[in-house]
Design an enzyme around this catalytic site. Structure first.
Site, PDB file in Angstrom:
ATOM      1  N   ASP A   1      53.582  35.233  66.182  1.00 36.05           N
ATOM      2  CA  ASP A   1      54.105  33.914  65.615  1.00 36.05           C
ATOM      3  C   ASP A   1      53.939  33.958  64.278  1.00 36.05           C
ATOM      4  O   ASP A   1      52.814  34.140  63.426  1.00 36.05           O
ATOM      5  CB  ASP A   1      53.500  32.960  66.392  1.00 36.05           C
ATOM      6  CG  ASP A   1      53.837  31.618  65.937  1.00 36.05           C
ATOM      7  OD1 ASP A   1      54.989  31.206  66.165  1.00 36.05           O
ATOM      8  OD2 ASP A   1      52.985  30.869  64.983  1.00 36.05           O
TER       9      ASP A   1
ATOM     10  N   TYR B   1      53.841  29.609  56.161  1.00 41.67           N
ATOM     11  CA  TYR B   1      52.745  30.574  56.043  1.00 41.67           C
ATOM     12  C   TYR B   1      52.806  31.240  54.789  1.00 41.67           C
ATOM     13  O   TYR B   1      53.537  32.340  54.957  1.00 41.67           O
ATOM     14  CB  TYR B   1      52.605  31.419  57.275  1.00 41.67           C
ATOM     15  CG  TYR B   1      51.986  30.522  58.408  1.00 41.67           C
ATOM     16  CD1 TYR B   1      51.991  29.134  58.233  1.00 41.67           C
ATOM     17  CD2 TYR B   1      52.279  31.082  59.614  1.00 41.67           C
ATOM     18  CE1 TYR B   1      51.684  28.419  59.738  1.00 41.67           C
ATOM     19  CE2 TYR B   1      52.216  30.197  61.027  1.00 41.67           C
ATOM     20  CZ  TYR B   1      51.918  28.944  60.982  1.00 41.67           C
ATOM     21  OH  TYR B   1      51.744  28.401  62.028  1.00 41.67           O
TER      22      TYR B   1
ATOM     23  N   LYS C   1      59.534  29.443  62.777  1.00 42.06           N
ATOM     24  CA  LYS C   1      59.607  27.927  62.907  1.00 42.06           C
ATOM     25  C   LYS C   1      60.474  27.625  61.856  1.00 42.06           C
ATOM     26  O   LYS C   1      61.024  28.214  60.995  1.00 42.06           O
ATOM     27  CB  LYS C   1      58.313  27.360  62.444  1.00 42.06           C
ATOM     28  CG  LYS C   1      57.324  27.854  63.500  1.00 42.06           C
ATOM     29  CD  LYS C   1      55.852  27.224  63.033  1.00 42.06           C
ATOM     30  CE  LYS C   1      54.821  27.846  64.082  1.00 42.06           C
ATOM     31  NZ  LYS C   1      54.422  29.134  63.667  1.00 42.06           N
TER      32      LYS C   1
ATOM     33  N   ASN D   1      39.341  24.566  67.727  1.00 43.55           N
ATOM     34  CA  ASN D   1      39.322  23.159  67.018  1.00 43.55           C
ATOM     35  C   ASN D   1      38.802  23.083  65.577  1.00 43.55           C
ATOM     36  O   ASN D   1      38.002  22.398  65.178  1.00 43.55           O
ATOM     37  CB  ASN D   1      38.618  22.074  67.980  1.00 43.55           C
ATOM     38  CG  ASN D   1      39.188  21.606  69.090  1.00 43.55           C
ATOM     39  OD1 ASN D   1      38.693  21.833  70.176  1.00 43.55           O
ATOM     40  ND2 ASN D   1      40.461  20.968  68.698  1.00 43.55           N
TER      41      ASN D   1
ATOM     42  N   LEU E   1      34.086  25.422  67.751  1.00 46.23           N
ATOM     43  CA  LEU E   1      33.809  25.968  69.077  1.00 46.23           C
ATOM     44  C   LEU E   1      33.443  27.552  68.821  1.00 46.23           C
ATOM     45  O   LEU E   1      33.115  28.121  69.790  1.00 46.23           O
ATOM     46  CB  LEU E   1      34.928  25.576  69.947  1.00 46.23           C
ATOM     47  CG  LEU E   1      35.301  24.335  70.576  1.00 46.23           C
ATOM     48  CD1 LEU E   1      36.228  24.253  71.574  1.00 46.23           C
ATOM     49  CD2 LEU E   1      33.849  23.902  71.042  1.00 46.23           C
TER      50      LEU E   1
END
Length: 339
Positions: A51, A56, A82, A235, A239
């Site tokens: 992706d 980006y 995108k 997140n 995490l």
């Protein structure tokens, strides 16, 4: 690596996929050599879904992903990019700070209209150097990015003409699927109630910690046959790092409440003999509505380390143990823009 279908399409993607934001220099420089080495590591690990996005690195990530995939058999991988931001050239030194280090010399204009989406696809073809894009995501529509007032304008563009462009591209065989690439649940619900989409790339809202998607979005996805591709499984880092000093949640320093929750989760994982990152990586795939978990990095060692964690066996009851410490993202205020 096992594959799962995207919505009701004939397209299947690997359960783990590669997100190219880091290859565009997100937060730190990524050399071309490092980008190619990281993509090599992803391919060697069995990842076959990649992706990218014009945003980006302001075109840099698309160029690098396209260069890497040039010599791969076209039917051996799935590629998404995108729409929603059009790039336009600017002089050196005039590139705004979008948190990309050494991006290309472009700036962005938001536009979700029919004409802009068609132009964006053509520009992406040129940067990628490839003749097929499998999935298009509408990038960062929603209050999360724009605030309420601006988003009302952009959402009207999308609903009035942008979706027509996406449907034409799909029905004409140019793409196989389309959907949203966002960081919030409310805009997903709003669009899905008015249109059928194949998939949603949802960052940070269906994770071991943040269960914002559970109450309404997952049931609606099941009803409408829409797949989730889950990004941001750590997140914004907490995490993976645990509740250390300076840990981030939702792109900002984590609050005391979030750190306390994560500390409890970290102990649960440690008591089961695993780092917290392992259940974080695997949790979304326990849902049949999730087609893939997106891994974003610009370091081969990080990619290989995360892939090793995906192979650790975790039982369903292990995921259940974390539920008392989960949260739902607070509602966005009318002018609040998180990212």
């Amino acid at each position: 690596m096992q594959k799962r279908k995207i919505g009701r399409t004939n397209l299947s993607v690997t359960e783990y996929s590669f997100g190219a934001a880091g290859l565009g220099g997100l937060y730190r420089e990524c050399t071309r050599e490092a980008a190619m080495e990281t993509l090599d590591a992803a391919w060697a690990a069995g990842i076959r879904y990649f992706d990218a996005a014009p945003y980006y690195g302001l075109g840099l990530a698309e160029r690098r992903v396209g260069d890497f995939l040039q010599d791969k058999p076209r039917d051996s991988f799935v590629l998404s990019t995108k729409v929603g931001r059009l790039l336009h050239p600017v002089s050196e030194g005039a590139v705004p700070d979008y948190s990309y280090v050494k991006p290309l010399n472009f700036d962005v204009t938001f536009d979700y209209s029919y004409d802009a989406i068609m132009r964006s696809v053509e520009f992406s073809y040129a940067r990628l150097g490839l003749n097929r894009i499998d999935i298009l995501y509408v990038h960062d529509i929603g209050i999360y990015t724009h605030g309420a007032a601006k988003n009302a304008v952009f959402l009207r563009q999308l609903m009035d003409s942008g979706l027509k462009a996406l449907e034409e591209l799909k029905s004409g065989g140019v793409i196989s699927a389309y959907g949203l690439g966002v960081n919030e649940v409310p805009v997903c619900l709003e669009v899905m109630r008015r249109a059928d989409i194949d998939c949603i790339l949802l960052a940070g809202r269906y994770t071991l910690l943040d269960r914002s998607a559970v109450a309404e979005l997952l049931p609606l996805c099941e009803k409408k046959g829409t797949s989730l591709v889950v990004g941001g499984v750590f997140n914004s880092g907490i995490l993976a790092t645990g509740p250390v000093e300076g840990a981030h949640f939702d792109y900002m320093p984590a609050s005391e409440d979030v750190r306390t929750r994560v500390a409890a989760m970290e102990k649960i994982a440690r008591d089961r003999g695993m780092p917290l990152a392992a259940p974080a990586l695997q949790f979304p795939l326990a849902s049949p509505q999730v087609a893939s978990v997106l891994l974003g990095t610009a370091k081969p060692a990080s990619l290989e380390r995360n892939m090793e964690l995906t192979r650790q066996k975790i039982a369903a009851e292990d995921f259940a143990a974390f539920e008392p410490y989960t949260l739902v993202a607070p509602e966005l205020g009318l002018e609040a823009v998180r990212a």
